[in-house]
Design an enzyme around this catalytic site. Structure first.
Site, mmCIF file in Angstrom:
data_model
loop_
_atom_site.group_PDB
_atom_site.id
_atom_site.type_symbol
_atom_site.label_atom_id
_atom_site.label_comp_id
_atom_site.label_asym_id
_atom_site.label_seq_id
_atom_site.Cartn_x
_atom_site.Cartn_y
_atom_site.Cartn_z
ATOM 1 C CB THR A 143 31.175 20.724 -26.752
ATOM 2 O OG1 THR A 143 31.609 20.926 -28.086
ATOM 3 C CG2 THR A 143 30.849 22.056 -26.121
ATOM 4 C CB THR A 169 27.563 17.661 -31.447
ATOM 5 O OG1 THR A 169 28.276 18.876 -31.718
ATOM 6 C CG2 THR A 169 27.061 17.674 -30.017
ATOM 7 C CG ASP A 170 31.567 19.218 -34.932
ATOM 8 O OD1 ASP A 170 30.600 19.810 -35.444
ATOM 9 O OD2 ASP A 170 32.411 19.799 -34.236
#
Lengths: 165, 165, 165, 165
Positions: free
Chosen positions: C11, C82-83
């Site tokens: 992101t 972040t996932d």
């Protein structure tokens, strides 16, 4: 001279969903944008829908036309996705001739920092006050008549279909 | 229809000097702002001065009037500090009657994130295209005739000196 | 003490494509972000890939591990979606024990104005200088050991898997 | 591990007064900045004063030292103007040895869009958690011991007074 603003969605009002990592609609940012612009023009804002203009249906367009006809204000701004803005402009232009109607939008969502939205809103509010009755698209600092405008899909800019001399 | 933009300074173009901790002028941000607004109107930008409008001299005003007279464009935007914008508007209005001249500015510097500058610039560009010959101040989404406007020092907003009926 | 920064996407570096109306990767914003933070720490930046971490393959993770092993710097920051940040952290933590490695990211793209990215980058740069050898995730102002961290899918925040007493 | 944050003013918290066209202090932006950073570290914020650090008096510094001594938290961040940050750091360093105290600030006000404040706050929060007891200045992504730091007046950056070998 009060101005009616109809909100229909479009890039203007897209937000970033940080859990999903995707774009979505929540509420309109129009009041926040007008406050940032210290706008002192009397406006009435009504959200008609919150859609990507690629997903706008015939029924949606009928509703927009109906609302423009019925509202008492004679000067109207419609915030709208840019992809089918010219289609809605034509629907309005063929049916309404006694009001000044300006469709505007943005290429970058207002919430994304470096948006063209505030500039376009300033232009739209000025043109809607100063132009004679008619239906117009206002983008890129310019105004276009409803029957002589298209979005250039490659550049993302609006342009005349034919040069007016 | 090319538009002339004369830059004179004002809050619009103030920057923060991080070594001194004070506000100052460097270059105009007009080209950057027009790019952000994806403006496709043909404009010619010329910086006449870079001053706080409280420090603008008679000679400065004479220069602005002279430049407006001599430039070949018939539609002119002047970016200007808000404190004495009405004084310059009067100087122009008394002497120039065959061009559309719009003075505009900002309450918050463009570089400070939440500025009204981009909104005002959008309004000014639209009004200068759509209004008839005359000298106007464009702020807060509105336009005012040069001979009927003052800045309210308490609110920072522009208003008519008398209501026009 | 030079610090190595490996960019992998996420992101942090997503941008908005105004023609398509979708999110995509172009270049990393790390140099711009470090300049904004007036960072004077000596860093070497290398982009290893530009992917959404949900699409990171085993081969991608092998490459990241290999690069961390082979680079001469003993303090390393990895920007990462972040996932699956915790998956990459585990891959690194099981194999590398003599370097301080910090994975960080953002919930909101840096280009979208109100991003947490600059805050996280500041934290990551500080923790990587001050923490002992080990592999860590740095988010939300906190640091987590690679073997005791997960992303809470509902809140988007990182948390310990078990409380350490 | 709760962290105490003492606010003393400085560029961090300066705002632009749009009526006066000058810089001033209102409230601290620390809570807003921590929210933007999605900070999940437990912090207690107390505003001790709101001053430009060039105008900080001996009594002001005595108050800061006293508050650091008396607060129950062992990890403390002080937001402070950069001009005399090193003076306050020395006052603290000579008297307090059992707590980790980090002074930080900004070169550009947080409200001005392109500020280094969020980066510095992220660094300060990380260093205060990870560094041993002592008094430090955290700026530009780096940390400095209270007895070996000065601000370079020309560049605006902090640097060691002598190289530590």
């Amino acid at each position: 001279m009060a101005i009616r603003i109809f909100v229909t969605g479009g890039t203007f009002d897209k937000e970033y969903n940080e859990i999903e990592g995707s774009l979505y609609f929540k509420d309109t940012h129009l009041p926040e944008m007008l406050a940032l612009g210290r706008c002192k023009v009397s406006v009435e804002i009504l959200t008609l829908m919150m859609v990507d203009s690629l997903e706008m249906s015939e029924a949606d367009r009928d509703l927009i036309v109906e609302q423009c006809k019925n509202t008492k204000e004679e000067r109207i701004i419609i915030t709208h996705g840019t992809d089918t803005m010219e289609v809605t402009a034509r629907a309005l232009g063929q049916l309404i001739r006694d009001k000044t109607i300006v469709l505007t939008g943005a290429m970058i969502p207002y919430k994304f920092g470096s948006s063209d939205g505030l500039f376009n809103l300033g232009s739209a509010l000025a043109f809607v006050q100063a132009l004679p009755a008619g239906v117009y698209i206002v983008m890129n600092g310019r105004y276009f008549h409803w029957n002589n405008v298209r979005k250039n899909r490659k550049t993302g800019e609006f342009e005349e279909m034919r040069r007016e001399d």
